[in-house]
Design a protein around this motif. Structure first.
Motif, PDB file in Angstrom:
ATOM      1  N   SER A  22       0.843  -1.196   0.000  1.00 12.28           N
ATOM      2  CA  SER A  22       0.000   0.000   0.000  1.00 12.28           C
ATOM      3  C   SER A  22       0.880   1.249   0.000  1.00 12.28           C
ATOM      4  N   PHE A  37      -2.425   3.183 -10.612  1.00 12.63           N
ATOM      5  CA  PHE A  37      -3.799   2.717 -10.332  1.00 12.63           C
ATOM      6  C   PHE A  37      -4.669   3.899  -9.898  1.00 12.63           C
ATOM      7  N   ASN A  38      -4.126   4.745  -9.021  1.00 12.92           N
ATOM      8  CA  ASN A  38      -4.904   5.904  -8.551  1.00 12.92           C
ATOM      9  C   ASN A  38      -5.252   6.832  -9.720  1.00 12.92           C
ATOM     10  N   ALA A  47      -7.918   5.121 -11.858  1.00 12.17           N
ATOM     11  CA  ALA A  47      -9.238   5.184 -11.212  1.00 12.17           C
ATOM     12  C   ALA A  47      -9.820   6.595 -11.354  1.00 12.17           C
ATOM     13  N   PRO A  55     -12.110   0.598 -10.048  1.00 12.27           N
ATOM     14  CA  PRO A  55     -11.014   0.202  -9.149  1.00 12.27           C
ATOM     15  C   PRO A  55     -10.912  -1.315  -8.983  1.00 12.27           C
ATOM     16  N   ALA A  79      -5.403  -4.204  -7.882  1.00 11.55           N
ATOM     17  CA  ALA A  79      -5.846  -3.262  -6.845  1.00 11.55           C
ATOM     18  C   ALA A  79      -6.807  -3.919  -5.864  1.00 11.55           C
ATOM     19  N   PRO A  88      -9.708  -2.607  -3.727  1.00  5.93           N
ATOM     20  CA  PRO A  88     -10.522  -1.419  -3.453  1.00  5.93           C
ATOM     21  C   PRO A  88     -11.201  -1.485  -2.086  1.00  5.93           C
ATOM     22  N   ILE A 146      -8.544   3.081  -3.488  1.00  5.18           N
ATOM     23  CA  ILE A 146      -7.671   1.910  -3.563  1.00  5.18           C
ATOM     24  C   ILE A 146      -6.856   1.800  -2.278  1.00  5.18           C
ATOM     25  N   ALA A 186      -2.705  -3.126  -2.958  1.00  6.52           N
ATOM     26  CA  ALA A 186      -2.771  -4.106  -4.047  1.00  6.52           C
ATOM     27  C   ALA A 186      -2.185  -5.431  -3.601  1.00  6.52           C
TER      28      ALA A 186
END
Ligand code: HEC
Length: 190
Positions: A82, A104-105, A108, A114, A137, A139, A179, A182
């Motif tokens: 994280s 990923f952020n 999203a 997500p 991810a 979520p 998120i 992962a």
């Protein structure tokens, strides 16, 4: 060989790697991901039966040990990471992982769901061996808020326990759909 033929050869080799990566991504997802709904289900049941404080061991011990057991069975390396860790000793991402989490952020924020964010890449390690790295991810759902939510969502008793066990806890203040982190996999390639 003429330059054009060399170029064509390189392009073909490139697309073979891309195809391999796509197949590996699908296969890695299929084998690694079923652990996640198992943990979430266990989390819901334990919270219902024993409350949030009673469910701490699900995220603290059960999730890592189920991941470890699965990884051992497959001969892979699997853990959770994280950008805002609760347990920094276990879940601090390496540079590649931190880059993917940030991506990923961004994805999203640009409208991707997500729950389906993932990435996979074939990489060569320093010792020359090839590995496939995969991330998916995790979520935040309703069930996570009692322990990772904002002010007022975490019961005072539980907050006291978290403060004691995790003096550097950064894993609060989340809302549904964000998120949390992962699942990350390193899979050795033959
Ligand atoms: C009952 C409390 C509780 C609930 C509910 C909970 N967690 Fe956690 N979570 C924890 C604790 C405690 C840790 C620290 C684990 C450790 O020591 O490794 C943690 C750690 C994590 C980590 C590892 C990264 C880090 O920050 O150390 C992830 C990822 C995570 N939780 C995701 C979730 C998600 C997603 C949900 C909802 C599906 C959820 N958690 C629900 C208590 C909880």
């Amino acid at each position: 060989m003429r330059p054009l033929m060399i170029l064509a050869g390189l392009l073909m080799a490139g697309s073979a790697v891309a195809q391999d990566a796509e197949a590996l991504k699908i296969d890695t997802r299929k084998q690694a991901m079923p652990v996640v709904p198992k943990v979430v289900g266990m989390m819901k049941e334990t919270i219902k039966a024993e409350g949030h404080a009673g469910a701490i061991p699900v995220c603290k011990e059960k999730a890592p040990s189920l991941l470890k057991a699965k990884a051992k069975e497959l001969g892979w390396n699997m853990r959770r990471v994280s950008l805002k860790t609760r347990n920094a000793d276990r879940a601090t991402p390496d540079v590649w992982e931190a880059t993917q989490l940030a991506d990923f952020n961004i994805r999203a924020a640009n409208g991707e769901s997500p729950a389906s964010l993932e990435v996979g890449e074939v990489m060569t390690r320093a010792d020359g061996k090839q590995v496939f790295r995969y991330m998916r991810a995790l979520p935040v759902a309703d069930v996570c808020l009692g322990c990772h939510g904002g002010a007022g969502q975490i019961e005072p008793d539980l907050q006291a326990q978290l403060d004691k066990s995790y003096p550097n806890d950064r894993a609060t203040g989340y809302s549904v759909g964000q998120i949390r982190g992962a699942l990350t996999v390193i899979r050795p390639l033959p």
